[in-house]
Write a protein that holds these residues in place. Structure first.
Motif, mmCIF file in Angstrom:
data_model
loop_
_atom_site.group_PDB
_atom_site.id
_atom_site.type_symbol
_atom_site.label_atom_id
_atom_site.label_comp_id
_atom_site.label_asym_id
_atom_site.label_seq_id
_atom_site.Cartn_x
_atom_site.Cartn_y
_atom_site.Cartn_z
ATOM 1 N N ALA A 1 24.665 37.718 37.993
ATOM 2 C CA ALA A 1 25.703 37.117 38.782
ATOM 3 C C ALA A 1 25.190 36.410 40.048
ATOM 4 O O ALA A 1 24.458 36.767 40.652
ATOM 5 N N ARG A 2 26.152 35.425 40.037
ATOM 6 C CA ARG A 2 25.982 34.646 41.655
ATOM 7 C C ARG A 2 24.572 33.748 41.663
ATOM 8 O O ARG A 2 24.159 33.704 42.516
ATOM 9 N N MET A 3 24.083 33.300 40.460
ATOM 10 C CA MET A 3 22.789 32.776 40.632
ATOM 11 C C MET A 3 23.034 31.499 41.278
ATOM 12 O O MET A 3 23.899 30.724 41.354
ATOM 13 N N LYS A 4 21.871 30.862 42.201
ATOM 14 C CA LYS A 4 21.744 29.779 42.466
ATOM 15 C C LYS A 4 21.197 28.811 41.793
ATOM 16 O O LYS A 4 20.388 29.195 40.477
ATOM 17 N N ARG A 5 21.377 27.602 41.942
ATOM 18 C CA ARG A 5 20.975 26.479 41.025
ATOM 19 C C ARG A 5 19.403 26.353 40.489
ATOM 20 O O ARG A 5 19.106 26.285 39.346
ATOM 21 N N ARG B 1 30.496 34.778 39.392
ATOM 22 C CA ARG B 1 30.904 35.583 40.290
ATOM 23 C C ARG B 1 30.717 36.992 39.772
ATOM 24 O O ARG B 1 30.802 37.260 38.454
ATOM 25 N N ILE B 2 30.778 37.974 40.734
ATOM 26 C CA ILE B 2 30.479 39.404 40.467
ATOM 27 C C ILE B 2 31.816 40.018 39.557
ATOM 28 O O ILE B 2 31.587 40.649 38.789
ATOM 29 N N THR B 3 32.941 39.524 40.122
ATOM 30 C CA THR B 3 34.262 39.779 39.326
ATOM 31 C C THR B 3 34.034 39.456 37.860
ATOM 32 O O THR B 3 34.493 40.361 36.920
ATOM 33 N N LEU C 1 31.853 41.876 36.202
ATOM 34 C CA LEU C 1 32.376 43.303 35.922
ATOM 35 C C LEU C 1 33.495 43.059 34.752
ATOM 36 O O LEU C 1 33.524 44.140 34.011
ATOM 37 N N ASP C 2 34.104 42.098 34.683
ATOM 38 C CA ASP C 2 35.068 42.257 33.539
ATOM 39 C C ASP C 2 34.523 42.119 32.319
ATOM 40 O O ASP C 2 35.123 42.845 31.170
ATOM 41 N N PHE C 3 33.111 41.351 32.323
ATOM 42 C CA PHE C 3 32.711 41.144 30.871
ATOM 43 C C PHE C 3 32.137 42.781 30.617
ATOM 44 O O PHE C 3 32.274 43.055 29.419
ATOM 45 N N VAL C 4 31.639 43.574 31.502
ATOM 46 C CA VAL C 4 30.941 44.904 31.350
ATOM 47 C C VAL C 4 32.020 45.709 30.949
ATOM 48 O O VAL C 4 31.960 46.636 29.986
ATOM 49 N N TRP C 5 33.276 45.601 31.776
ATOM 50 C CA TRP C 5 34.278 46.641 31.307
ATOM 51 C C TRP C 5 34.866 46.283 30.011
ATOM 52 O O TRP C 5 35.037 47.222 29.166
ATOM 53 N N LEU D 1 33.547 50.643 41.110
ATOM 54 C CA LEU D 1 33.529 49.202 41.434
ATOM 55 C C LEU D 1 34.807 48.304 41.275
ATOM 56 O O LEU D 1 34.813 47.218 41.620
ATOM 57 N N ARG D 2 35.769 48.955 41.086
ATOM 58 C CA ARG D 2 37.182 48.101 40.631
ATOM 59 C C ARG D 2 37.595 48.201 42.205
ATOM 60 O O ARG D 2 37.764 48.867 43.162
ATOM 61 N N ARG D 3 38.333 46.959 42.289
ATOM 62 C CA ARG D 3 39.136 46.501 43.596
ATOM 63 C C ARG D 3 40.094 47.507 43.921
ATOM 64 O O ARG D 3 40.844 47.571 42.838
ATOM 65 N N LEU D 4 40.281 48.070 44.926
ATOM 66 C CA LEU D 4 41.588 48.975 45.105
ATOM 67 C C LEU D 4 42.822 48.041 45.279
ATOM 68 O O LEU D 4 43.008 47.167 45.914
ATOM 69 N N SER D 5 43.764 48.756 44.390
ATOM 70 C CA SER D 5 45.137 47.990 44.465
ATOM 71 C C SER D 5 45.774 48.029 45.965
ATOM 72 O O SER D 5 45.511 49.180 46.665
#
Length: 586
Positions: free
Chosen positions: A531-535, A558-560, A563-567, A581-585
């Motif tokens: 995730a978040r690779m540079k050119r 993006r890391i988000t 994570l969605d892909f992995v989940w 690793l989930r963002r807290l509500s």
């Protein structure tokens, strides 16, 4: 010679940089300010240059020769308008180190090698400037410079003890041995008139500098002690004075009779003097450019400094550089353009033509006092402590450079060489072991290093790793070890997400290891997601086919998204709502 002129004139603005300011002299206020500043600097330069020539192991008038044309040339062909060029303490000390073995072998014949050394420095600096290689000066890191400067200042000050005390210099292979023997000799046979003259000169300069800063304290000390030495018969009582100075300006001198083996032995000194001298000059020029808002060209300044050293060598001088103290005097006196340095050179020329008889009775003790006071401000240990706090490796480099330079003096060139090598080695070591952080979600929603926040929970199925550095041959195996270590410690691991934001570059070794890591993980039932690779990172992977091999679906901006892909891939076997690793509500 034509090829040199072709290269020179082909570079825009390179041959005539003074054209950028010469038109400003039509303004009478600018002209007046530059004339006053130039004269003010000359009042400091004349005695200082003679003192620094003595420090370099040369006759005092060599300092005047090195102060005649070099300031003019540097101002005309350099990019800094207020930089005052001429003899300086550190370059003079290194010149003394370079010439000392020659002086012991050839007597007065060594003087020709002072000229040759200046020419070598000039050629090297001009070449670096024309080839736009000023970046080489960056090899002298700040910690190395701080350590070397502090040690050099102490060496310079203690080297003047015999002149302050009026005794012969103590014998000794090392500088500290010489200083120790000088002190022992002084305990038995200090020449009291010389000591009193030194105290008087120091007292005058210190008091005037503190209470009357606008008064040229060095010049006043020189005048007072010279008149006192003449009136009291100081030289007849055993005190040492400058003596006769040849009348007139130095003529063009082209060295023809010299030993090529000796010249070859000076190459390493010339390179070190070139880099150290220019580094000192450019640091001063940058500081003034901040105040004046002027554009500074480091490569143009290299050319200007190089030509000034060539001028010094061809006209009986020795290596020169930009002076911090005189540059401060220049800008504080109101200098607007480089013409102020032209005025300085003219005043030095008038001194050589008309005033040299007045300098006969100038005590060497006064010149020694001028040197000691000039370098006193260079001894600063706070920058070493600051470097240590900022990065311990830098502190170690500064301390080792400082101690080693003191210990091996007068061979101080090895101190700075060891410092450069050490700083490069420690730099490489840092890049061989960059920070590898496993991340987890913090209470504020950000990702934090679990090594810093051990209370953070981690997922048994997913690991998020950040690699803080370019991935190349020196650290590729370390990267592999850290990733596989995470896998070994988490037997139920299914996915490793690599946060590649910190990977600016990847070379062939790094790409090969990344491919091997991906294969090893796959063999153990773990998928590598990036995730978040540079050119530039992605371009390398696309060129080699690794991007296609790992699968385009395994790369996310993006890391988000990662994570969605992995989940989604884990499906019902993993409860994403409880994932650390989930963002807290909110």
């Amino acid at each position: 010679m034509n090829w040199f002129l072709d290269i020179w004139t082909s570079i825009p603005g390179r041959s005539t940089p003074f054209f950028s300011w010469i038109g400003e002299l039509r303004d009478k206020s600018v002209l007046k300010a530059d004339i006053i500043a130039g004269i003010t600097v000359a009042l400091v330069l004349v005695p200082q240059s003679m003192a620094y020539a003595q420090l370099a192991g040369l006759p005092a008038y060599y300092g005047l020769y090195a102060s005649f044309l070099p300031p003019m040339v540097a101002a005309l062909f350099g990019s800094s308008r207020q930089l005052a060029t001429g003899p300086v303490a550190m370059v003079s000390l290194m010149t003394a180190t370079a010439l000392a073995p020659i002086a012991s072998q050839s007597g007065d014949g060594f003087l020709i090698y002072a000229l040759i050394l200046s020419l070598m420095v000039g050629v090297f600096q001009v070449a670096l400037g024309l080839l736009r290689l000023g970046v080489l000066v960056d090899l002298l890191s700040h910690p190395v410079v701080v350590g070397f400067t502090n040690a050099g200042a102490i060496i310079i000050a203690t080297s003047q003890l015999n002149k302050v005390l009026g005794v012969d210099k103590g014998a000794g292979d090392a500088h500290y041995e010489s200083v120790y023997n000088t002190v022992l000799t002084a305990l038995e046979s200090t020449h009291m008139p010389t000591l009193y003259m030194s105290i008087l000169a120091l007292g005058i300069m210190i008091i005037l500098k503190k209470y009357m800063p606008k008064v040229p304290n060095v010049l006043v000390a020189v005048v007072v002690t010279t008149v006192l030495a003449w009136y009291t018969g100081f030289s007849e009582s055993g005190g040492k004075v400058v003596g006769n100075i040849p009348d007139g300006l130095p003529g063009l001198t082209i060295p023809t009779e010299f030993d090529m083996d000796i010249v070859m032995s000076l190459i390493s000194y010339a390179i070190i003097i070139s880099l150290v001298g220019f580094m000192e000059a450019i640091a001063i020029a940058k500081a003034m450019a901040v105040k004046t808002k002027q554009r500074l060209d480091a490569n143009q300044e290299l050319v200007g400094q190089g030509l000034s050293n060539l001028a010094s060598g061809f006209f009986s001088g020795y290596p020169v550089s930009g002076s911090f103290s005189r540059s401060a005097v220049n800008i504080n006196a109101g200098a607007v353009t480089g013409f102020s340095s032209v005025v300085t050179g003219i005043v030095v020329a008038l001194t050589l033509l008309l005033l040299t008889p007045l300098l006969y009775h100038l005590p060497l003790a006064t010149l020694a006092s001028v040197i000691i006071l000039a370098v006193a401000n260079l001894v600063k240990f706070k920058p070493i402590v600051h470097a240590w706090k900022a990065e311990p490796h830098d502190g170690i480099t500064a301390v080792i450079t400082f101690l080693l330079t003191l210990y091996i003096a007068p061979h101080i060139e090895y101190g700075i060489l060891v410092g450069v090598v050490l700083s490069i080695i420690l730099f490489v070591i840092r890049f061989m072991r960059p920070r590898v952080a496993e991340l987890s979600r913090y209470e504020d929603g950000t990702m934090r290093d679990i090594a810093v926040f051990p209370e953070l929970e981690v997922s048994d199925k997913i690991a998020l790793i950040r690699f803080d550095g370019s991935l190349f041959f020196a650290n590729a195996s370390y990267f592999e070890f850290k990733v596989l270590e995470v896998m070994a410690n988490r037997p139920d691991l299914k996915y490793i997400i690599l946060d590649a934001e910190g990977i600016n570059q990847i070379d062939s070794s790094g790409e090969e290891v990344l491919s091997q890591v991906a294969d090893r993980l796959t063999q153990n039932g773990v998928t590598l997601v990036v995730a978040r690779m540079k050119r530039q990172f992605m371009q390398a992977l696309r060129r080699t086919g690794l991007h296609e091999k790992m699968g385009e679906g395994n790369f996310f901006s993006r890391i988000t998204y990662a994570l969605d892909f992995v989940w989604d891939s884990l499906g019902d076997e993993y409860d994403r709502t409880t994932c650390p690793l989930r963002r807290l509500s909110t």
